[in-house]
Design a protein around this motif. Sequence first.
Motif, PDB file in Angstrom:
ATOM      1  N   THR A 126      14.133  -6.955  -1.677  1.00  0.00           N
ATOM      2  CA  THR A 126      14.159  -6.354  -2.858  1.00  0.00           C
ATOM      3  C   THR A 126      13.447  -5.002  -2.649  1.00  0.00           C
ATOM      4  OG1 THR A 126      14.921  -8.389  -3.985  1.00  0.00           O
ATOM      5  CG2 THR A 126      14.362  -6.348  -5.160  1.00  0.00           C
ATOM      6  N   VAL A 127      12.325  -5.059  -2.511  1.00  0.00           N
ATOM      7  CA  VAL A 127      11.332  -3.843  -2.707  1.00  0.00           C
ATOM      8  C   VAL A 127      11.785  -2.783  -1.603  1.00  0.00           C
ATOM      9  CG1 VAL A 127       9.337  -5.164  -3.892  1.00  0.00           C
ATOM     10  CG2 VAL A 127       9.429  -5.266  -1.307  1.00  0.00           C
ATOM     11  N   VAL A 128      12.208  -3.275  -0.437  1.00  0.00           N
ATOM     12  CA  VAL A 128      12.514  -2.285   0.690  1.00  0.00           C
ATOM     13  C   VAL A 128      13.687  -1.525   0.105  1.00  0.00           C
ATOM     14  CG1 VAL A 128      13.680  -2.015   3.110  1.00  0.00           C
ATOM     15  CG2 VAL A 128      11.587  -3.687   2.621  1.00  0.00           C
ATOM     16  N   GLY A 129      14.837  -2.333  -0.429  1.00  0.00           N
ATOM     17  CA  GLY A 129      15.949  -1.385  -0.830  1.00  0.00           C
ATOM     18  C   GLY A 129      15.638  -0.478  -1.904  1.00  0.00           C
ATOM     19  N   ILE A 130      14.714  -0.863  -3.007  1.00  0.00           N
ATOM     20  CA  ILE A 130      14.286  -0.248  -3.856  1.00  0.00           C
ATOM     21  C   ILE A 130      13.705   1.014  -3.310  1.00  0.00           C
ATOM     22  CG2 ILE A 130      12.740   0.247  -5.836  1.00  0.00           C
ATOM     23  CD1 ILE A 130      13.288  -2.734  -6.482  1.00  0.00           C
TER      24      ILE A 130
ATOM     25  N   MET B  44       4.589   3.009   7.072  1.00  0.00           N
ATOM     26  CA  MET B  44       4.248   1.801   7.961  1.00  0.00           C
ATOM     27  C   MET B  44       4.356   0.376   7.225  1.00  0.00           C
ATOM     28  SD  MET B  44       3.474   1.068  11.034  1.00  0.00           S
ATOM     29  CE  MET B  44       2.904  -0.283  11.892  1.00  0.00           C
ATOM     30  N   PHE B  45       3.793   0.473   5.973  1.00  0.00           N
ATOM     31  CA  PHE B  45       3.593  -0.751   5.303  1.00  0.00           C
ATOM     32  C   PHE B  45       5.190  -1.386   4.721  1.00  0.00           C
ATOM     33  CE2 PHE B  45       3.211  -3.249   1.146  1.00  0.00           C
ATOM     34  CZ  PHE B  45       2.400  -3.903   1.478  1.00  0.00           C
ATOM     35  N   ILE B  46       6.044  -0.498   4.525  1.00  0.00           N
ATOM     36  CA  ILE B  46       7.470  -0.818   4.081  1.00  0.00           C
ATOM     37  C   ILE B  46       8.050  -1.419   5.463  1.00  0.00           C
ATOM     38  CG2 ILE B  46       9.483   0.033   3.548  1.00  0.00           C
ATOM     39  CD1 ILE B  46       8.152  -0.446   1.259  1.00  0.00           C
TER      40      ILE B  46
ATOM     41  N   ILE C 221      10.278  -6.076   8.555  1.00  0.00           N
ATOM     42  CA  ILE C 221      10.382  -6.689   9.621  1.00  0.00           C
ATOM     43  C   ILE C 221       9.826  -8.347   9.090  1.00  0.00           C
ATOM     44  CG2 ILE C 221       8.897  -7.423  11.677  1.00  0.00           C
ATOM     45  CD1 ILE C 221       8.518  -4.438  12.079  1.00  0.00           C
ATOM     46  N   LEU C 222       9.099  -8.640   8.359  1.00  0.00           N
ATOM     47  CA  LEU C 222       8.853  -9.748   7.778  1.00  0.00           C
ATOM     48  C   LEU C 222      10.092 -10.228   7.020  1.00  0.00           C
ATOM     49  CD1 LEU C 222       5.194  -9.565   6.351  1.00  0.00           C
ATOM     50  CD2 LEU C 222       5.936 -10.777   8.221  1.00  0.00           C
TER      51      LEU C 222
END
Length: 203
Positions: A101-105, A1-3, A8-9
């Motif tokens: 970046t963190v989403v892709g990782i 959910m956090f990701i 979305i942001l």
Amino acid sequence: MFIQIIEILGTFAFAISGVLVALEKRMDPFGVLIIAFVTSVGGGTLRDVLIGVTPVTWMLNMTYVYVILGATVFSIIFRKYLDYLRISLFLFDTIGIGLYTVVGIQKGLIMGLHPIICIALGTITACFGGVIRDILCNEIPVIFRKEVYATACILGGFAYFILRKLPIDDNIVFVISGSIVIAVRLIAVKFKISLPSLYKDEV
């Protein structure tokens, strides 16, 4: 959910940056929407195709489409205020690359990929929507200039894996890593830090 919240942001931030570029190019409403769309989901779409996740994320969750539409309408309505803040495009673009970046990782980790590949996926997710945007708007993509752009994503990616070895909550790791990307980009522009040129006639 956090990701998902982070994604979305990031989608919202990138959509606004796309709209601002399209408005600067005096595109019609359809053109503005298309540029907002490809800026927001272009990198994520390429990432999903590379790791074999199909249909791609935005096709399975209409929230992303609604966010892009909302960001487009918001940007058009408040364009005068966004234009007044002349650094708004830069800020929204920077926020977008930090979050993406963190989403892709994380997507790479879910697939069980090597950390280096995960960082590459994070960089692709963060940068290639902007590449498509700039190409469609007849601009040289920022990632191919001397500016610190993809480098910021890579540094944030390395920080992510270093922080994971510490006793820190994963959500905090996401936030810190994304913030490092944003901070590196801001500092680089503020102090005019760039990658060295390959051409001797450039100063």
